[in-house]
Design a protein around this motif. Structure first.
Motif, PDB file in Angstrom:
ATOM      1  N   ASN A 172       0.803  -1.213   0.102  1.00 48.73           N
ATOM      2  CA  ASN A 172       0.013   0.043   0.138  1.00 48.73           C
ATOM      3  C   ASN A 172       0.702   1.263   0.071  1.00 48.73           C
ATOM      4  N   PHE A 173       2.049   1.072   0.036  1.00 46.93           N
ATOM      5  CA  PHE A 173       2.856   2.118   0.143  1.00 46.93           C
ATOM      6  C   PHE A 173       3.504   2.763  -1.022  1.00 46.93           C
ATOM      7  N   ILE A 174       2.780   2.998  -2.087  1.00 50.05           N
ATOM      8  CA  ILE A 174       3.109   3.471  -3.421  1.00 50.05           C
ATOM      9  C   ILE A 174       4.009   4.906  -3.328  1.00 50.05           C
ATOM     10  N   GLY A 175       3.649   5.828  -2.481  1.00 48.15           N
ATOM     11  CA  GLY A 175       4.217   6.950  -2.432  1.00 48.15           C
ATOM     12  C   GLY A 175       5.710   6.931  -1.933  1.00 48.15           C
ATOM     13  N   ALA A 202      -4.316   8.548  -8.675  1.00 55.06           N
ATOM     14  CA  ALA A 202      -4.794   9.638  -9.529  1.00 55.06           C
ATOM     15  C   ALA A 202      -5.480  10.701  -8.680  1.00 55.06           C
ATOM     16  N   ALA A 203      -5.825  10.517  -7.466  1.00 55.83           N
ATOM     17  CA  ALA A 203      -6.282  11.564  -6.481  1.00 55.83           C
ATOM     18  C   ALA A 203      -5.568  11.964  -5.512  1.00 55.83           C
ATOM     19  N   GLY A 204      -4.380  11.629  -5.518  1.00 57.94           N
ATOM     20  CA  GLY A 204      -3.173  12.036  -4.945  1.00 57.94           C
ATOM     21  C   GLY A 204      -3.118  11.302  -3.779  1.00 57.94           C
ATOM     22  N   VAL A 205      -3.582  10.172  -3.338  1.00 50.95           N
ATOM     23  CA  VAL A 205      -3.598   9.283  -2.311  1.00 50.95           C
ATOM     24  C   VAL A 205      -2.378   8.153  -2.619  1.00 50.95           C
ATOM     25  N   PHE A 206      -1.329   8.359  -1.748  1.00 48.58           N
ATOM     26  CA  PHE A 206      -0.027   7.254  -1.848  1.00 48.58           C
ATOM     27  C   PHE A 206      -0.138   6.534  -0.983  1.00 48.58           C
ATOM     28  N   HIS A 207      -0.931   6.529   0.022  1.00 45.48           N
ATOM     29  CA  HIS A 207      -0.755   5.332   1.083  1.00 45.48           C
ATOM     30  C   HIS A 207      -2.318   4.565   0.672  1.00 45.48           C
ATOM     31  N   THR A 208      -2.307   3.629  -0.075  1.00 44.36           N
ATOM     32  CA  THR A 208      -3.600   3.001  -0.504  1.00 44.36           C
ATOM     33  C   THR A 208      -4.208   2.288   0.221  1.00 44.36           C
ATOM     34  N   ALA A 266      -2.832   9.866 -13.015  1.00 36.39           N
ATOM     35  CA  ALA A 266      -2.062   8.838 -11.661  1.00 36.39           C
ATOM     36  C   ALA A 266      -0.572   8.943 -12.012  1.00 36.39           C
ATOM     37  N   SER A 267       0.031   8.874 -13.252  1.00 36.11           N
ATOM     38  CA  SER A 267       1.121   9.163 -13.531  1.00 36.11           C
ATOM     39  C   SER A 267       1.620  10.508 -13.259  1.00 36.11           C
ATOM     40  N   TYR A 268       0.823  11.414 -13.753  1.00 35.62           N
ATOM     41  CA  TYR A 268       0.865  13.147 -13.186  1.00 35.62           C
ATOM     42  C   TYR A 268       1.528  13.229 -11.889  1.00 35.62           C
ATOM     43  N   ARG A 269       0.349  12.829 -11.160  1.00 35.20           N
ATOM     44  CA  ARG A 269       0.301  12.736  -9.736  1.00 35.20           C
ATOM     45  C   ARG A 269       1.804  12.163  -9.142  1.00 35.20           C
ATOM     46  N   ALA A 270       1.972  11.098  -9.731  1.00 37.08           N
ATOM     47  CA  ALA A 270       3.345  10.268  -9.299  1.00 37.08           C
ATOM     48  C   ALA A 270       4.560  11.099  -9.356  1.00 37.08           C
ATOM     49  N   GLU A 271       4.668  11.514 -10.672  1.00 31.17           N
ATOM     50  CA  GLU A 271       5.614  12.254 -10.945  1.00 31.17           C
ATOM     51  C   GLU A 271       5.812  13.726 -10.155  1.00 31.17           C
ATOM     52  N   ARG A 272       4.791  14.306  -9.988  1.00 30.05           N
ATOM     53  CA  ARG A 272       4.641  15.481  -9.079  1.00 30.05           C
ATOM     54  C   ARG A 272       5.285  15.279  -7.690  1.00 30.05           C
ATOM     55  N   LEU A 273       4.790  14.065  -7.289  1.00 30.47           N
ATOM     56  CA  LEU A 273       5.042  13.646  -5.703  1.00 30.47           C
ATOM     57  C   LEU A 273       6.732  13.808  -5.841  1.00 30.47           C
ATOM     58  N   PHE A 275       8.876  15.345  -7.667  1.00 33.64           N
ATOM     59  CA  PHE A 275       9.532  16.289  -8.427  1.00 33.64           C
ATOM     60  C   PHE A 275       9.980  15.957  -9.804  1.00 33.64           C
ATOM     61  N   ASN A 276       9.340  15.174 -10.590  1.00 30.21           N
ATOM     62  CA  ASN A 276       9.731  14.689 -11.733  1.00 30.21           C
ATOM     63  C   ASN A 276      11.263  14.275 -11.996  1.00 30.21           C
ATOM     64  N   LYS A 277      11.673  13.616 -10.969  1.00 28.25           N
ATOM     65  CA  LYS A 277      12.880  13.086 -10.773  1.00 28.25           C
ATOM     66  C   LYS A 277      12.797  11.725 -11.580  1.00 28.25           C
ATOM     67  N   VAL A 278      11.731  11.146 -11.688  1.00 24.32           N
ATOM     68  CA  VAL A 278      11.669   9.747 -12.449  1.00 24.32           C
ATOM     69  C   VAL A 278      10.412   9.950 -13.310  1.00 24.32           C
ATOM     70  N   GLN A 279      10.628   9.333 -14.467  1.00 27.76           N
ATOM     71  CA  GLN A 279       9.222   9.325 -15.394  1.00 27.76           C
ATOM     72  C   GLN A 279       8.421   8.179 -15.109  1.00 27.76           C
ATOM     73  N   VAL A 280       7.041   8.580 -15.015  1.00 24.04           N
ATOM     74  CA  VAL A 280       6.129   7.255 -14.621  1.00 24.04           C
ATOM     75  C   VAL A 280       5.065   7.152 -15.677  1.00 24.04           C
ATOM     76  N   GLY A 281       4.884   5.865 -15.976  1.00 18.89           N
ATOM     77  CA  GLY A 281       3.683   5.539 -16.695  1.00 18.89           C
ATOM     78  C   GLY A 281       2.796   4.514 -15.873  1.00 18.89           C
ATOM     79  N   THR A 282       1.231   4.667 -16.311  1.00 16.62           N
ATOM     80  CA  THR A 282       0.636   3.641 -15.465  1.00 16.62           C
ATOM     81  C   THR A 282      -0.371   3.107 -16.419  1.00 16.62           C
ATOM     82  N   VAL A 283      -0.528   1.783 -15.776  1.00 18.53           N
ATOM     83  CA  VAL A 283      -1.412   0.716 -16.587  1.00 18.53           C
ATOM     84  C   VAL A 283      -2.511   0.458 -15.603  1.00 18.53           C
ATOM     85  N   LEU A 284      -3.781   0.254 -15.934  1.00 17.14           N
ATOM     86  CA  LEU A 284      -4.728  -0.113 -15.364  1.00 17.14           C
ATOM     87  C   LEU A 284      -5.498  -1.326 -15.648  1.00 17.14           C
ATOM     88  N   VAL A 285      -5.738  -2.287 -14.857  1.00 14.91           N
ATOM     89  CA  VAL A 285      -6.291  -3.502 -15.312  1.00 14.91           C
ATOM     90  C   VAL A 285      -7.529  -4.000 -14.300  1.00 14.91           C
TER      91      VAL A 285
END
Length: 310
Positions: A172-175, A202-208, A266-273, A275-285
């Motif tokens: 659950n500790f994605i952030g 995608a909602a900025g919740v990083f402890h899921t 979700a990718s945008y929120r993750a990269e913003r968390l 500070f754009n140090k890593v590029q992020v892509g997201t797949v939903l299944v």
């Protein structure tokens, strides 16, 4: 939880008679100062780089080695060459309930610890136990890694042909794991998992964990509404118990494109968390492994891995 609670641990101390008694055997023993540590029954050994152990060393970590050394020095009053054998008869079975197989610890459990003081399992300790996965995968050559919340995402990602050696379970500790990845120096991350987990990102919740933050249905409802879903549909989504129950509602209105929007967010929120140090892509299944949506970065990363999209 601490799976070793109540488990028998046996330590055998033997004073060395000569230097020959302190010769290390790869995979079985390792020398620390004037002590030869031996892995007995149920103790694993390292098979992958990236840990605090060298490949081939028994999984008796540097912290416990130093603790034993300090204790013996205190007991003897001066350095005494000796052999210390550790046995945990249940270790091989217990290891199956840990991340050891992912980290490359084979044959049993690890002897870990830093202070010698046992404390109840903490969230912080659990989070820290997840980070070595990133280091092991990077040592194996993966500057781009696949982050999966758990076994469901891992199973589906593997079925698509994504490399298991590059996968990291975040729980659950994605952030926390995103921040660790940025600090370690990863270049790209593919967030891959069930929409019920990643919609929260995608909602900025990083402890899921659902007791900490649960915006799954609200995210589906909000983005569906933004794409034109009428109030009746939005109410049905908000009244659903699970995201799987809400998905058919989105299908009824032909708004499947909303999944791509949520993935990109979700990718945008993750990269913003981070500070754009890593590029992020997201797949939903879905739970069945059906692709719902992904963003352009995810397509790029998946294509580089040569995935077989189901």
């Amino acid at each position: 939880p601490d799976i070793t609670n109540g488990t028998s641990v046996f330590v055998t101390l033997t004073l060395a008679r000569s230097e020959d008694d302190l010769k290390a055997v790869p995979g079985v023993s390792v020398r620390h100062e004037n002590i030869l540590f031996e892995a007995g029954e149920g103790i694993g050994h390292a098979t992958k780089p990236g840990l605090s152990l060298s490949v081939g060393e028994p999984a008796i970590n540097p912290g416990p080695r130093q603790l034993v050394h300090n204790s013996l020095l205190e007991a003897f009053g001066s350095p005494r060459p000796c052999r210390v054998r550790i046995d945990i008869p249940a270790g091989r079975e217990l290891a199956k309930k840990t991340l050891n197989p992912v980290l490359g610890i084979e044959g049993g459990i690890s002897i870990i610890g830093t202070t010698g003081v046992l404390r109840p399992m903490s969230e912080e300790a659990f989070k820290e136990s997840l980070v070595p996965q990133i280091k092991v995968a990077r040592a194996a050559g993966f500057d781009t890694q696949i982050f999966v919340p758990g076994k469901i995402g891992e199973r589906i990602a593997a079925s698509w042909g994504l490399p298991e050696a590059g996968m990291v379970q975040t729980s659950n500790f994605i952030g926390y794991m995103l921040e660790a990845a940025a600090e370690i120096g990863l270049k790209r991350i593919l967030l891959f998992g069930h929409i019920g987990k990643l919609a929260k990102v995608a909602a900025g919740v990083f402890h899921t964990h659902n007791r900490v933050g649960d915006a799954r249905l609200e995210v589906l409802a909000a983005y569906s509404g933004a794409m034109g879903m009428p109030g009746e549909g939005i109410e049905r989504i908000l009244g659903a118990v699970t995201t799987e129950e809400a998905l058919p509602v989105i299908g009824e209105y032909g708004l499947e494109k909303v999944y791509e929007v949520i993935a990109a967010r979700a990718s945008y929120r993750a990269e913003r968390l981070i500070f754009n140090k890593v590029q992020v892509g997201t797949v939903l299944v879905t739970l069945q492994g059906e692709l719902l949506g992904m963003d352009d970065r995810a397509r790029e990363i998946g294509g580089d891995f040569g995935w077989n999209i189901k």
